[in-house]
Design an enzyme around this catalytic site. Structure first.
Site, PDB file in Angstrom:
ATOM      1  CG  ASP A  53       1.482   4.952   5.913  1.00  0.00           C
ATOM      2  OD1 ASP A  53       2.450   4.195   5.690  1.00  0.00           O
ATOM      3  OD2 ASP A  53       1.032   5.756   5.074  1.00  0.00           O
TER       4      ASP A  53
HETATM    5  N1  URA Z   1      -0.850   4.028   0.843  1.00  0.00           N
HETATM    6  C1  URA Z   1      -0.476   4.881   1.819  1.00  0.00           C
HETATM    7  O1  URA Z   1      -0.210   6.042   1.549  1.00  0.00           O
HETATM    8  N2  URA Z   1      -0.388   4.396   3.075  1.00  0.00           N
HETATM    9  C2  URA Z   1      -0.689   3.125   3.422  1.00  0.00           C
HETATM   10  O2  URA Z   1      -0.605   2.754   4.590  1.00  0.00           O
HETATM   11  C3  URA Z   1      -1.103   2.251   2.398  1.00  0.00           C
HETATM   12  C4  URA Z   1      -1.166   2.723   1.109  1.00  0.00           C
END
Ligand code: URA
Length: 233
Positions: A101
């Site tokens: 993310d």
């Molecule tokens: N889990 C999440 O919530 N976000 C990520 O970027 C990777 C794993």
């Protein structure tokens, strides 16, 4: 080599997408349309997809220390994309192995070897991902145990697969998971009424984020690392 395999090796298409493209008449070999995915393609053949030549070259493998504020998209719109952090000449034709993310930092793998990334992501292989998680609220041993065993995420029918969880402090832990569901780590803690405030990926399979890299930097993987990722620690 089979044409469908060749195409999935040198493009970002999966094997089944390559088969569909071939059957759909989008592929030609040495100027002749070829609709048979199992047909043999010679090393020196000129293979085109949608009229553009697909070049065979040595596959490339990188690890990037993803900083906050960058998106894992090959066509970013509102925010800078992680490929902007790579040399311009290097960045073409690459894809991410497992996205992070925008607010998440840490180990991001980038390659143009579709077969390698599919191997890492294959559910049957259970390639693990380890995250360092900082939480808004403290985490009890009881909740930690619920996460280890598997927890039902909002709007899902199946609980998460068993995970490893090691408490680091009252509100931080190391979590190792073998799946890649949408926003999985954040949703696992949300299911307990907690909230992730900092998330950092430290490891994928047998490959750790190089401690000599700083946020935004990247380097090529070594031969040992390309194969060694499949050996779980
Ligand atoms: N889990 C999440 O919530 N976000 C990520 O970027 C990777 C794993």
């Amino acid at each position: 080599m089979r044409l469908d395999r060749y195409l999935s090796n040198v493009t970002t298409l999966t094997r089944s997408q390559a088969q569909k493209a071939i059957r759909g008449g989008r592929v030609s070999v040495d100027g002749e349309p070829q609709k048979q995915p199992s047909s043999n393609v010679m090393e020196a053949a000129a293979v085109s997809l949608d009229g553009g030549l697909v070049a065979r070259h040595e596959p490339r493998y990188f690890m990037l220390y993803k900083p906050e504020g960058y998106v894992c998209s090959t066509e970013p719109e509102l925010h800078p994309g992680v490929l902007d952090l790579l040399d311009e000449a290097t960045a073409t034709g690459l894809h991410f192995v497992s996205r992070l993310d925008i607010d998440v930092t840490g180990l991001l793998l980038i390659t143009d070897d579709g077969a390698w990334s599919h191997r890492i992501l294959a559910p049957a292989r259970k390639c693990s991902k380890r995250y360092l998680v900082t939480l808004a609220e403290s985490l009890s041993e009881r909740d930690a145990e619920r996460l280890r065993q598997g927890i039902l995420l909002c709007s899902e029918a199946r609980p998460t697969k068993p995970a490893q969880l090691q408490l680091v402090s009252s509100n931080s832990c190391r979590l190792t998971i073998t799946e890649g569901r949408y926003h999985q780590v954040k949703r696992m803690f949300a299911a307990l009424g907690n909230r992730v405030v900092v998330l950092h990926r430290e490891r994928i399979g047998g490959l750790q984020l190089d401690p000599d890299l700083s946020p935004g930097n990247y380097r090529a993987l070594t031969e040992d690392e390309i194969g060694g990722i499949f050996t779980e620690p």
